[in-house]
Design an enzyme around this catalytic site. Structure first.
Site, PDB file in Angstrom:
ATOM      1  N   TYR A  53       0.475  -0.952  -0.144  1.00 20.09           N
ATOM      2  CA  TYR A  53      -0.082   0.242   0.503  1.00 20.09           C
ATOM      3  C   TYR A  53       0.764   0.812  -0.070  1.00 20.09           C
ATOM      4  O   TYR A  53       0.356   1.795  -0.906  1.00 20.09           O
ATOM      5  CB  TYR A  53      -0.491  -0.096   1.273  1.00 20.09           C
ATOM      6  CG  TYR A  53      -1.604   1.555   1.669  1.00 20.09           C
ATOM      7  CD1 TYR A  53      -2.855   1.747   0.835  1.00 20.09           C
ATOM      8  CD2 TYR A  53      -1.244   2.319   2.688  1.00 20.09           C
ATOM      9  CE1 TYR A  53      -3.611   2.372   1.088  1.00 20.09           C
ATOM     10  CE2 TYR A  53      -2.346   3.272   2.482  1.00 20.09           C
ATOM     11  CZ  TYR A  53      -3.139   3.708   1.374  1.00 20.09           C
ATOM     12  OH  TYR A  53      -3.746   5.001   1.761  1.00 20.09           O
ATOM     13  N   GLU A  54       2.354   1.222   0.795  1.00 26.09           N
ATOM     14  CA  GLU A  54       2.891   2.229   1.008  1.00 26.09           C
ATOM     15  C   GLU A  54       3.533   2.119  -0.374  1.00 26.09           C
ATOM     16  O   GLU A  54       4.924   3.849  -0.292  1.00 26.09           O
ATOM     17  CB  GLU A  54       3.545   2.511   2.404  1.00 26.09           C
ATOM     18  CG  GLU A  54       2.127   2.676   3.716  1.00 26.09           C
ATOM     19  CD  GLU A  54       3.172   2.597   4.559  1.00 26.09           C
ATOM     20  OE1 GLU A  54       4.522   2.118   4.704  1.00 26.09           O
ATOM     21  OE2 GLU A  54       2.848   3.450   5.575  1.00 26.09           O
ATOM     22  N   GLU A  93       4.256   2.607  15.370  1.00 22.99           N
ATOM     23  CA  GLU A  93       4.668   2.423  14.072  1.00 22.99           C
ATOM     24  C   GLU A  93       3.940   2.226  12.570  1.00 22.99           C
ATOM     25  O   GLU A  93       4.305   2.700  11.576  1.00 22.99           O
ATOM     26  CB  GLU A  93       6.327   1.166  14.746  1.00 22.99           C
ATOM     27  CG  GLU A  93       6.881   1.860  12.860  1.00 22.99           C
ATOM     28  CD  GLU A  93       7.871   2.853  13.135  1.00 22.99           C
ATOM     29  OE1 GLU A  93       7.924   2.141  11.351  1.00 22.99           O
ATOM     30  OE2 GLU A  93       8.377   3.505  13.993  1.00 22.99           O
ATOM     31  N   VAL A  99      -5.187  -1.443   7.924  1.00 24.58           N
ATOM     32  CA  VAL A  99      -6.406  -1.558   8.015  1.00 24.58           C
ATOM     33  C   VAL A  99      -6.227  -3.225   6.805  1.00 24.58           C
ATOM     34  O   VAL A  99      -6.669  -2.162   5.166  1.00 24.58           O
ATOM     35  CB  VAL A  99      -7.641  -1.524   8.482  1.00 24.58           C
ATOM     36  CG1 VAL A  99      -8.741  -2.283   8.541  1.00 24.58           C
ATOM     37  CG2 VAL A  99      -7.599  -0.575   9.754  1.00 24.58           C
ATOM     38  N   GLY A 132     -13.658   2.002   6.191  1.00 24.03           N
ATOM     39  CA  GLY A 132     -14.728   2.720   5.647  1.00 24.03           C
ATOM     40  C   GLY A 132     -15.340   1.511   7.758  1.00 24.03           C
ATOM     41  O   GLY A 132     -16.752   1.989   7.383  1.00 24.03           O
ATOM     42  N   GLY A 135      -9.649   1.256  11.781  1.00 20.39           N
ATOM     43  CA  GLY A 135      -8.857   1.684  11.738  1.00 20.39           C
ATOM     44  C   GLY A 135      -9.256   3.389  13.445  1.00 20.39           C
ATOM     45  O   GLY A 135      -8.037   3.386  14.224  1.00 20.39           O
ATOM     46  N   TYR A 140      -6.647  11.528  10.240  1.00 21.62           N
ATOM     47  CA  TYR A 140      -5.613  11.797  11.579  1.00 21.62           C
ATOM     48  C   TYR A 140      -6.277  13.190  11.643  1.00 21.62           C
ATOM     49  O   TYR A 140      -6.775  13.097  12.899  1.00 21.62           O
ATOM     50  CB  TYR A 140      -4.950  11.696  11.190  1.00 21.62           C
ATOM     51  CG  TYR A 140      -3.740  10.392  10.643  1.00 21.62           C
ATOM     52  CD1 TYR A 140      -4.804   9.041  11.578  1.00 21.62           C
ATOM     53  CD2 TYR A 140      -3.036  10.047  10.364  1.00 21.62           C
ATOM     54  CE1 TYR A 140      -4.315   8.388  11.299  1.00 21.62           C
ATOM     55  CE2 TYR A 140      -2.628   9.119   9.820  1.00 21.62           C
ATOM     56  CZ  TYR A 140      -3.312   7.699  10.329  1.00 21.62           C
ATOM     57  OH  TYR A 140      -2.831   6.831   9.343  1.00 21.62           O
TER      58      TYR A 140
END
Length: 157
Positions: free
Chosen positions: A25-26, A82, A86, A92, A96, A130
């Protein structure tokens, strides 16, 4: 049915698989150099980090890996998140947010002066999420890192 629980040693392979999915994902999949055995040793034997598992109907769907640091200015430990992940098909649903709430409860119970984490600059959905929770970006700070070779070079080896 959703629940959060503390990870146990037998979760190491699941944690490893979730870490690999987070890396995809990252866009950092080539950076995952750890192993199930190394995670088992460093999380559950050496206690360098702790993990919360998120489960839906008894199946792992996410995790949060955290550890404690220390703030010299606040004079108290801090909780550092760290990684939080999910599975995409379970996003959704509030999982998270539930993990973050559980971490905030841990930070409060441990009398932590801070609860911090980092997010990639391009990850707008997470940044907005966030901020909506009341977290504030630390835009005036830049993260620096030495990798294993950099550590060895600086140590003079």
């Amino acid at each position: 049915m959703f629940k959060i629980r503390k990870a146990v040693p037998s979760d190491a392979p699941v944690i490893f698989n979730l870490i690999k999915k987070l890396a995809v994902y990252e866009k950092l999949e080539n950076d995952v150099i750890t192993s199930v055995e190394e995670l088992q040793q460093n999380i559950f034997t050496n206690n360098f980090a702790k993990v919360l598992m998120a489960e839906e109907n008894g199946k792992p769907v996410g995790f949060a890996l955290y550890f404690y640091n220390f703030s010299t200015f606040v004079g108290k430990p801090g909780l550092y998140l760290e990684d939080l992940f999910v599975e995409p098909e379970h996003r959704g649903k509030g999982y998270g947010k539930s993990l973050l709430i559980e971490l905030a409860k841990i930070a409060e119970a441990e009398n932590c002066g801070r609860f911090e984490w980092s997010v990639l600059d391009w990850n707008t959905p997470s940044i907005e999420f966030y901020k909506a929770l009341g977290a504030k970006p630390m835009d005036e700070w830049t993260v620096f890192r030495l990798d294993k070779k950099g550590i060895s070079d600086l140590a003079g080896k």
